[in-house]
Motif scaffolding. Structure first.
Motif, PDB file in Angstrom:
ATOM      1  N   SER A 357       0.827  -1.214   0.000  1.00 12.31           N
ATOM      2  CA  SER A 357       0.000   0.000   0.000  1.00 12.31           C
ATOM      3  C   SER A 357       0.854   1.253   0.000  1.00 12.31           C
ATOM      4  O   SER A 357       0.540   2.250  -0.681  1.00 12.31           O
ATOM      5  N   GLN A 358       1.926   1.245   0.774  1.00 12.82           N
ATOM      6  CA  GLN A 358       2.811   2.412   0.795  1.00 12.82           C
ATOM      7  C   GLN A 358       3.509   2.577  -0.549  1.00 12.82           C
ATOM      8  O   GLN A 358       3.725   3.717  -1.034  1.00 12.82           O
ATOM      9  N   LEU A 360       2.314   1.614  -3.393  1.00 10.06           N
ATOM     10  CA  LEU A 360       1.318   2.130  -4.329  1.00 10.06           C
ATOM     11  C   LEU A 360       1.041   3.599  -4.091  1.00 10.06           C
ATOM     12  O   LEU A 360       0.765   4.376  -5.039  1.00 10.06           O
ATOM     13  N   ALA A 361       1.096   4.020  -2.813  1.00 14.54           N
ATOM     14  CA  ALA A 361       0.841   5.427  -2.509  1.00 14.54           C
ATOM     15  C   ALA A 361       1.902   6.323  -3.108  1.00 14.54           C
ATOM     16  O   ALA A 361       1.659   7.511  -3.365  1.00 14.54           O
ATOM     17  N   ARG A 392      -3.577  -2.371 -10.352  1.00 11.84           N
ATOM     18  CA  ARG A 392      -3.965  -1.900  -9.023  1.00 11.84           C
ATOM     19  C   ARG A 392      -3.093  -0.733  -8.647  1.00 11.84           C
ATOM     20  O   ARG A 392      -1.860  -0.787  -8.734  1.00 11.84           O
ATOM     21  N   ALA A 394      -3.094   2.986  -5.782  1.00  8.70           N
ATOM     22  CA  ALA A 394      -3.289   3.241  -4.356  1.00  8.70           C
ATOM     23  C   ALA A 394      -4.748   3.315  -3.984  1.00  8.70           C
ATOM     24  O   ALA A 394      -5.145   2.829  -2.917  1.00  8.70           O
ATOM     25  N   ASP A 395      -5.586   3.869  -4.809  1.00  7.81           N
ATOM     26  CA  ASP A 395      -6.970   4.039  -4.404  1.00  7.81           C
ATOM     27  C   ASP A 395      -7.914   3.124  -5.134  1.00  7.81           C
ATOM     28  O   ASP A 395      -9.125   3.322  -5.117  1.00  7.81           O
TER      29      ASP A 395
END
Length: 409
Positions: A357-358, A360-361, A392, A394-395
């Motif tokens: 997730s980080q 991707l952020a 895919r 982050a959001d």
């Protein structure tokens, strides 16, 4: 002789009588010893009649003599006198009887009687009749006491009165018998057998008062001694006084010094037994009280010990120690929980930092090839033309399709 005597040629009575007389006459003059049981002097006749008995067997012999022979005897001849006679056996043809015609009578002296008793004592001792191991123990309290004594004698009265005085409930079976003279031994033997066969008689007492050596001769008779030895019931000898020692004292299971002593030995003294019971009761009660007191002291000593006197004392002493340890445990647990919480937070932060997730952020995306089981694409070769993709970010995620590949510059 056999040829002249047969069923066809029998002898007449006179011939048989003469022949028996001839054989008896051949015996000649003999010496014989026995005990006078009957002496008859008929006034006005020249013949006296005597019955001579064997002291050791129930056998008698008729004796005749001139009255002067009796008068010349060194000691008076009465019933029971032990004598030695010299005479010639005679067979009277008319009556068919045998008798001994004596010409001399001698009384057996005390020394000879004592010597014979001593020889008999040695014989019986060698046979083991005096062995202490043969002695039977007397019962503590006999069901019945057999008493052989003279009729209405002082010895009988002493035994009965003393025994009943010591134990009033005692059962005494009195059997009267002559205690001296020629008829004493047979009568005593008969009464002894009767009492020995009685299952309710547990002990037998043979008693008589004191007397001379001749008077006590029946109690040194071999037949009587062997009969007493063969009895299954214990026998007490209570003959005469302390100095009198007939052989019966050695064969019997117990010798009593006197008839009174026999009565004391045959039954216990009820007064002494009651006194003994009372003493034992006092001693047992005292012993029980002492035991109870001793055990009570032991219990008091155990109760006085700290562990029993104040069972919670050990706990109370350790309360502060336990509380201190509880505080230490709680502090250590709290410190450990806090430390683990910090560690968890640190690891969670590291995990979040290194997690997808980080990434991707920060603008990265994950590309998966649907046609290849949603495999994550790591290089261009994993994405052929026309492949369907899931991208895919982050959001969220979008679907796409490869239309063109570009080479890495």
């Amino acid at each position: 002789m056999a040829a002249t005597n047969s069923a066809d040629e029998p002898w007449p009575v006179r011939t048989v009588s003469v022949k028996i007389g001839d054989w008896v006459h051949k015996l000649g003059q003999i010496w014989v010893e026995g005990q006078i049981t009957q002496l008859s002097r008929r006034p006005g006749t020249r013949t006296s009649f005597i019955t001579l008995r064997d002291p050791a067997a129930d056998i008698s012999l008729s004796v005749t003599c001139d009255p002067e022979v009796i008068d010349r005897s060194p000691v008076p001849l009465t019933d029971g006198t032990r004598v030695v006679m010299c005479g010639r056996p005679s067979f009277y043809h008319a009556r068919g009887t045998l008798s001994l015609r004596v010409t001399e009578i001698r009384a057996v002296g005390i020394g000879e009687l004592l010597a014979r008793i001593e020889r008999l004592r040695q014989l019986l001792h060698a046979e083991g009749l005096f062995d202490p191991r043969r002695k039977r123990p007397l019962p503590f309290l006999p069901r019945g006491v057999g008493l052989i004594s003279g009729r209405a004698s002082a010895a009988s009265r002493d035994v009965v009165s003393v025994a009943q005085g010591r134990w009033p409930g005692v059962r005494i079976v009195v059997r009267d018998a002559p205690v001296q003279g020629p008829s004493a031994v047979p009568r005593i033997l008969g009464e002894l057998k009767i009492l020995d066969d009685d299952p309710d008689v547990d002990v037998i007492v043979i008693a008589r008062g004191g007397g001379s050596v001749e008077d006590l001769l029946p109690f040194s008779d071999e037949q009587l001694l062997r009969a007493v030895s063969a009895c299954t019931t214990p026998v007490i000898s209570a003959i005469g006084h302390e100095p009198d020692t007939p052989l019966l004292d050695l064969v019997a299971d117990l010798r009593a010094a006197t008839p009174t002593d026999a009565a004391k030995r045959v039954v216990p003294d009820v007064a002494a037994e009651l006194a003994g019971i009372a003493t034992m009761r006092r001693r047992s009660a005292g012993a029980l009280r002492n035991w109870v007191q001793r055990e009570a002291h032991r219990v008091d000593g155990l109760r006085a010990r700290p562990a029993l006197a104040d069972p919670l004392r050990l706990v109370d002493v350790r309360v502060d120690h336990v509380e201190r340890h509880r505080a230490d445990i709680r502090r250590d647990i709290a410190r450990r929980v806090e430390s683990e919480s910090h560690r968890h937070e640190h690891l969670a932060a590291r995990l979040a930092t290194l997690g997808p997730s980080q990434t991707l952020a920060r603008g990265y995306a994950i590309v998966q090839n649907f046609d290849d089981d949603s495999r994550v694409a790591g290089e261009v070769a994993d994405l052929p033309d026309g492949a369907r993709l899931r991208i895919r970010v982050a959001d969220g995620a979008v679907r796409a399709q490869v239309t063109e590949q570009e080479e890495k510059p």
